[in-house]
Design a protein around this motif. Structure first.
Motif, PDB file in Angstrom:
ATOM      1  N   GLY A 100      -7.824   1.290  -1.986  1.00  0.00           N
ATOM      2  CA  GLY A 100      -6.587   1.958  -1.573  1.00  0.00           C
ATOM      3  C   GLY A 100      -5.663   2.297  -2.715  1.00  0.00           C
ATOM      4  O   GLY A 100      -4.535   2.717  -2.504  1.00  0.00           O
ATOM      5  N   ARG A 101      -6.151   2.158  -3.962  1.00  0.00           N
ATOM      6  CA  ARG A 101      -5.254   2.338  -5.105  1.00  0.00           C
ATOM      7  C   ARG A 101      -5.024   3.798  -5.473  1.00  0.00           C
ATOM      8  O   ARG A 101      -4.184   4.098  -6.305  1.00  0.00           O
ATOM      9  CB  ARG A 101      -5.807   1.599  -6.330  1.00  0.00           C
ATOM     10  CG  ARG A 101      -5.883   0.118  -6.162  1.00  0.00           C
ATOM     11  CD  ARG A 101      -4.501  -0.522  -6.177  1.00  0.00           C
ATOM     12  NE  ARG A 101      -4.499  -1.834  -5.556  1.00  0.00           N
ATOM     13  CZ  ARG A 101      -5.036  -2.919  -6.102  1.00  0.00           C
ATOM     14  NH1 ARG A 101      -5.582  -2.847  -7.279  1.00  0.00           N
ATOM     15  NH2 ARG A 101      -5.007  -4.072  -5.466  1.00  0.00           N
ATOM     16  N   MET A 106       0.835  -1.202   0.000  1.00  0.00           N
ATOM     17  CA  MET A 106       0.000   0.000   0.000  1.00  0.00           C
ATOM     18  C   MET A 106       0.871   1.255   0.000  1.00  0.00           C
ATOM     19  O   MET A 106       0.538   2.262  -0.620  1.00  0.00           O
ATOM     20  CB  MET A 106      -0.896   0.028   1.241  1.00  0.00           C
ATOM     21  CG  MET A 106      -1.846  -1.122   1.343  1.00  0.00           C
ATOM     22  SD  MET A 106      -3.222  -0.927   0.228  1.00  0.00           S
ATOM     23  CE  MET A 106      -4.480  -0.420   1.372  1.00  0.00           C
ATOM     24  N   ASP A 127       2.126   1.761  -3.510  1.00  0.00           N
ATOM     25  CA  ASP A 127       1.042   2.298  -4.341  1.00  0.00           C
ATOM     26  C   ASP A 127       0.911   3.800  -4.116  1.00  0.00           C
ATOM     27  O   ASP A 127       0.818   4.584  -5.066  1.00  0.00           O
ATOM     28  CB  ASP A 127      -0.292   1.621  -3.978  1.00  0.00           C
ATOM     29  CG  ASP A 127      -0.497   0.339  -4.767  1.00  0.00           C
ATOM     30  OD1 ASP A 127       0.279   0.104  -5.706  1.00  0.00           O
ATOM     31  OD2 ASP A 127      -1.429  -0.417  -4.440  1.00  0.00           O
ATOM     32  N   TYR A 174      -2.543   8.181   2.989  1.00  0.00           N
ATOM     33  CA  TYR A 174      -2.288   6.851   3.527  1.00  0.00           C
ATOM     34  C   TYR A 174      -1.801   6.940   4.972  1.00  0.00           C
ATOM     35  O   TYR A 174      -2.265   6.211   5.844  1.00  0.00           O
ATOM     36  CB  TYR A 174      -1.268   6.115   2.654  1.00  0.00           C
ATOM     37  CG  TYR A 174      -0.960   4.717   3.143  1.00  0.00           C
ATOM     38  CD1 TYR A 174      -1.986   3.800   3.332  1.00  0.00           C
ATOM     39  CD2 TYR A 174       0.344   4.325   3.440  1.00  0.00           C
ATOM     40  CE1 TYR A 174      -1.722   2.523   3.802  1.00  0.00           C
ATOM     41  CE2 TYR A 174       0.613   3.049   3.910  1.00  0.00           C
ATOM     42  CZ  TYR A 174      -0.422   2.155   4.090  1.00  0.00           C
ATOM     43  OH  TYR A 174      -0.163   0.900   4.562  1.00  0.00           O
TER      44      TYR A 174
END
Lengths: 302, 410
Positions: free
Chosen positions: A249-250, A69, A72, A257
């Motif tokens: 969460g992309r 994550m 990303d 985040y």
């Protein structure tokens, strides 16, 4: 002895009272939070009770680099910088040049292009979310369908890159005005005589821009670049409001985040580690950029 | 060291004596209780108009200051308030939050109060269990709810029906008929999150963990669970599932109003927020029965006290008051289902739809009670979403999720 020492540092002693307030503020609001943040990053910190649960050393830092994550979010942030900076600057520069030519109503245009800059991020983010609503009811979809540019409506916020595209469009739209105003200030600092000389030599407008305006705007360009690059790593509001990381969460960027990890998951220690990593990265980036482009900065007046 | 112990001992003895002295004197409890809640507009109005005056009558020395909080960013508000020493004394919070906040060490243990053991037996066991963390209780259940099937009366009529379909297959047959017209959908889970997805998953025979909530492998990735998700995915590919599941337009409520959706699953707030229009235009029923039965998800709120409260006695008095049959029955008028046996048994004067909710609660299941629920929720959502967005096969997604949830349950 004592007297001579005092004499030696007389200048320093004299300015000390003037430096002290700023220094104390710096200590309280910059250095202390950084130190505390680093301390918290070494544990699974409990924010409510303001204490370490267990000391975990560099575990949080190892986790950062293994966290998909995080990567990303990193890629999204980097893409945001790469995609949004150049268009903003290019359009800003073109507008600045046009407005600088003393066309009628230039004052009005200056205001119009600056309005997006002073509008709240929150409000324009909400407006963009409605503009890019999925289905035929979204205004952008409706217009694109009417113009026969697309065949089926686009679900803007359901795909990573279309959602990112909306975030970028908003950033460019909102950033143009600021670029324009700073470039305009730079343009007004360029001596008219250069252009007069070029006129005598028979240079056309493109040549004047290419060989006079752009080289002389180097310091301003550097200033804008640095600001936008660092600013790119601070992108938060529009992402938080428009997608909040969706889908899956992309579309998360570094700050959003971090925010989620800290205040939704309560993983304060891990989010502190994330912020240290990001902070170090921005520091290196800014230093590197300065080295890379410093010829412009050293000559510059800004 | 021994001297220190002795002193501590002596001091506590004095304190106990002092407290005992206080108890002997029947001074009424007084103070101000700051109460945060997330009641909807209608619920808050009822609370202020009927519950607060009753409380003031019974306990004139205690002042209740109630503040309606927004759901958005509520967790962050709690952090700020607690660390800034302005946390409320009492808060009504979502049942899934209690173990999580208890783990952070900021909630008062209510099982330590004398009266707790008397209250305890009257609660529905399922509701009470949401307050349990690490051997102790950190809150009292306040109201429970679940979601039932809310059908659009107009769309049903168009399909030649005057009442809700009883079984899953009947419902799917209607959905297939509806599909023939544009922008109409037969079923509409609201999102990929457990709250939206689990009723469908359970009704089709899926399971998340074992009955003790200790392990997910063998349950979440069992043949039944895989089949359940696969079935929903197939409905999606067939075009039976509405875009609200993807967070797109029309959203669930808009689609109900616009006649786009045959039915949605929703809580009693659907009626208390929209009002009479919602009651008149819908038919409520339990979730159509599938392979796993008719299974919905248990929701609701608990009352907790923050351990920084300076008015613990007053707060505790208020919390107990909220458990009384009288208050439970007042709040039930908005469709909030009581959490005590005695109040539920004597419920009268409530809207007709409430009966359906009570019926559905008999088979409804809770989300995995765990201090790591926040993380489990994310794992589950991601697993389901990655299936519907064609990033993973059902088996892959559920296998991965089961492994991750096992680690979180330890």
């Amino acid at each position: 002895m004592k007297k001579s020492l005092k004499y030696k540092y007389r200048n320093e002693l004299e300015v000390l009272p003037f430096l002290l307030p700023g220094f104390i503020l710096l200590l309280i609001f910059i250095f202390y939070p950084i130190a505390k943040n680093f301390y918290m990053s070494l544990s699974d910190y409990n924010i409510f009770l303001d204490k370490m649960n267990t000391f975990t050393g560099i575990d949080n830092y190892i986790r950062v680099f293994k966290d998909k994550m995080f990567w990303d979010a990193f890629i999204n942030t980097a893409a945001y910088a790469v995609v949004t900076i150049l268009p903003q600057m290019a359009i800003g520069l073109i507008l600045a040049i046009i407005i600088n030519t003393k066309i009628k109503g230039s004052f009005l245009f200056r205001i119009l292009f600056y309005i997006p800059v002073i509008t709240s991020w929150l409000i324009v983010s909400l407006i963009f979310r409605y503009l890019f609503e999925s289905g035929d009811a979204g205004l952008i979809n409706y217009l694109l369908l009417k113009a026969n540019l697309i065949e089926t409506s686009i679900s803007w916020f359901s795909n990573r890159w279309t959602a990112n595209a909306v975030i970028w469009i908003l950033a460019v739209w909102k950033g143009i005005g600021w670029n324009m105003v700073v470039f305009l200030a730079g343009l007004q600092g360029i001596d008219r005589s250069y252009y007069e000389a070029a006129d005598i030599d028979g240079a056309n407008i493109i040549q004047k821009v290419r060989f006079i305006t752009i080289p002389l705007l180097k310091p301003v360009t550097f200033f804008i670049m640095t600001n936008l690059l660092v600013g790119s790593f601070n992108v938060f509001t529009q992402v938080y409001v428009m997608t909040n990381g969706a889908p899956m969460g992309r579309t998360q960027v570094l700050l959003s985040y971090m925010y989620k990890v800290a205040f939704t998951d309560f993983q304060i220690g891990y989010s502190s580690a994330l912020s240290v990593v990001v902070g170090v990265f921005i520091f290196i980036l800014a230093m590197g950029q300065q080295k890379f482009l410093n010829m412009g900065y050293k000559e510059g007046q800004l | 060291m021994t001297l220190k112990k002795l002193l501590v001992g002596l001091f506590s003895l004095l304190l106990v004596a002092g407290l005992a002295g206080c108890k002997a004197d029947p001074k009424p409890v007084s103070g101000k209780v700051l109460f945060w809640h997330t009641y909807s507009e209608g619920e808050e109005a009822l609370f202020l108009a009927e519950v607060v005056p009753l409380f003031n009558e019974a306990y004139p020395e205690i002042e209740i200051e109630s503040v309606r909080m927004p759901y958005d960013g509520l967790k962050q508000q709690v952090i700020t308030a607690y660390t800034g020493n302005v946390a409320p004394d009492v808060m009504r919070m979502d049942i899934v939050w209690v173990p999580e906040f208890a783990k952070q060490g900021i909630l008062e243990e209510v099982s330590a109060f004398d009266e707790f053991s008397d209250l305890k037996d009257n609660f529905f066991a399922g509701s009470l269990s949401t307050n349990f963390y690490n051997g102790k209780y950190y809150g009292l259940p306040l109201n429970t709810n679940t979601k039932v099937a809310v059908y659009s009366k107009a769309v049903l009529a168009e399909l030649g029906m005057t009442e809700a379909p009883a079984t899953w297959d009947e419902m799917i047959a209607l959905a297939r008929t509806l599909k023939a017209s544009d922008d109409r959908w037969g079923l509409t889970p609201q999102g990929f999150g457990p709250w939206g997805f689990l009723p469908y998953f359970w009704t089709l025979g899926g399971k998340v963990t074992d009955d003790e909530y200790s392990v997910a492998t063998g349950y979440l990735n069992s043949a039944d669970s895989i089949a359940a998700v696969q079935q929903l995915y197939d409905y999606y590919k067939e075009g039976l599932i509405g875009p609200a599941m993807f967070g797109e337009q029309p959203d669930a409520w808009g689609g109900m109003a616009g006649g786009n959706y045959l039915w949605i699953d929703d809580g009693p707030w659907y009626f208390s927020i929209i009002g009479q229009t919602a009651i008149d235009s819908t038919i409520v029923s339990t979730i159509p029965e599938g392979k796993g039965g008719s299974v919905s998800v248990v929701g609701g709120e608990d009352l907790v006290m923050f351990n920084k409260s300076e008015n613990k006695d007053a707060s505790w008095t208020f919390m107990q008051f909220m458990m009384s049959d009288e208050v439970q029955k007042i709040m039930a008028k908005t469709g909030m289902i009581p959490v005590t046996q005695s109040a539920a048994d004597s419920l009268t004067d409530v809207p007709a739809y409430v009966a359906t909710y009570i019926e559905q609660l008999k088979t409804a299941q809770p989300r995995t009670p765990s201090a790591s629920w926040g993380s489990i929720e994310q794992v589950l959502s991601l697993a389901i979403e990655s299936v519907f967005r064609d990033e993973k096969t059902v088996t892959e997604a559920l296998n991965d999720a089961a492994t991750e949830i096992d680690a979180l349950l330890k």
